[in-house]
Motif scaffolding. Structure first.
Motif, short mmCIF file in Angstrom:
data_model
loop_
_atom_site.label_atom_id
_atom_site.label_comp_id
_atom_site.label_asym_id
_atom_site.label_seq_id
_atom_site.Cartn_x
_atom_site.Cartn_y
_atom_site.Cartn_z
N LYS A 5 0.85 -1.19 0.00
CA LYS A 5 0.00 0.00 0.00
C LYS A 5 0.89 1.24 0.00
O LYS A 5 1.93 1.26 0.65
CB LYS A 5 -0.92 0.00 1.22
N VAL A 6 0.44 2.24 -0.76
CA VAL A 6 1.21 3.48 -0.84
C VAL A 6 0.23 4.65 -0.98
O VAL A 6 -0.81 4.53 -1.61
CB VAL A 6 2.23 3.43 -2.01
N LYS A 7 0.58 5.75 -0.32
CA LYS A 7 -0.29 6.94 -0.31
C LYS A 7 0.14 7.88 -1.44
O LYS A 7 1.32 8.09 -1.68
CB LYS A 7 -0.18 7.65 1.03
N ILE A 8 -0.84 8.45 -2.12
CA ILE A 8 -0.59 9.40 -3.21
C ILE A 8 -0.37 10.78 -2.60
O ILE A 8 -1.23 11.32 -1.91
CB ILE A 8 -1.78 9.43 -4.20
N HIS A 9 0.81 11.36 -2.87
CA HIS A 9 1.17 12.66 -2.30
C HIS A 9 0.94 13.82 -3.27
O HIS A 9 0.94 14.97 -2.86
CB HIS A 9 2.65 12.66 -1.86
N PHE A 37 -7.97 0.43 -5.78
CA PHE A 37 -8.39 1.64 -5.07
C PHE A 37 -9.90 1.54 -4.90
O PHE A 37 -10.63 1.46 -5.89
CB PHE A 37 -8.00 2.90 -5.87
N VAL A 55 -8.03 8.55 -8.67
CA VAL A 55 -7.27 8.63 -7.43
C VAL A 55 -6.89 10.09 -7.16
O VAL A 55 -6.33 10.76 -8.02
CB VAL A 55 -5.99 7.76 -7.52
N GLY A 58 -3.87 12.20 -1.28
CA GLY A 58 -4.15 11.64 0.03
C GLY A 58 -4.77 10.25 0.00
O GLY A 58 -4.86 9.60 1.04
N ASP A 59 -5.19 9.79 -1.18
CA ASP A 59 -5.77 8.45 -1.29
C ASP A 59 -4.66 7.40 -1.18
O ASP A 59 -3.50 7.66 -1.51
CB ASP A 59 -6.49 8.27 -2.63
N GLU A 60 -5.04 6.21 -0.73
CA GLU A 60 -4.09 5.11 -0.63
C GLU A 60 -4.48 4.03 -1.63
O GLU A 60 -5.64 3.65 -1.71
CB GLU A 60 -4.10 4.53 0.79
N GLU A 62 -3.21 0.15 -3.44
CA GLU A 62 -2.38 -1.03 -3.21
C GLU A 62 -1.83 -1.49 -4.55
O GLU A 62 -2.59 -1.92 -5.42
CB GLU A 62 -3.16 -2.16 -2.55
N GLU A 82 6.17 7.70 -4.07
CA GLU A 82 6.62 8.43 -2.88
C GLU A 82 7.38 9.70 -3.25
O GLU A 82 7.36 10.67 -2.51
CB GLU A 82 7.46 7.53 -1.99
#
Length: 87
Positions: A5-9, A37, A55, A58-60, A62, A82
């Motif tokens: 899982k990774v968060k969209i910055h 998502f 997306v 702030g959305d996460e 996988e 990231e």
């Protein structure tokens, strides 16, 4: 198969430019690369599929990689996300 899982910055989420960068990098690998998502599964090698997932910042998501170079693909794509996908 590997996943993370990774968060969209990105402030504007996965719009056209970052989606294009994600797809370009995903296409460098032989493995199948998708992400989930909410209730959507998107093909990370297809810009339209990535954009269709809607997306936002702030959305996460996988990331899921399956194939001969799955670990390398996952590591590169997680780092791309990231690092902000060029933004």
């Amino acid at each position: 198969m590997v996943s993370q899982k990774v968060k969209i910055h990105n402030p504007t989420g996965l719009h056209l430019r970052p989606a294009g960068i994600l797809c370009k990098d995903a296409m460098e690998f032989k493995s199948s690369i998708t992400f989930t998502f909410r209730d959507t599964t998107a093909n990370a090698k297809s810009v339209l599929s990535v954009l269709g997932a809607c997306v936002k910042a702030g959305d996460e998501i996988e990331l899921i990689c399956d194939g001969v170079d799955e670990k390398e693909a996952l590591a590169v794509l997680v780092k791309d996300i990231e690092d902000g996908l060029g933004e």
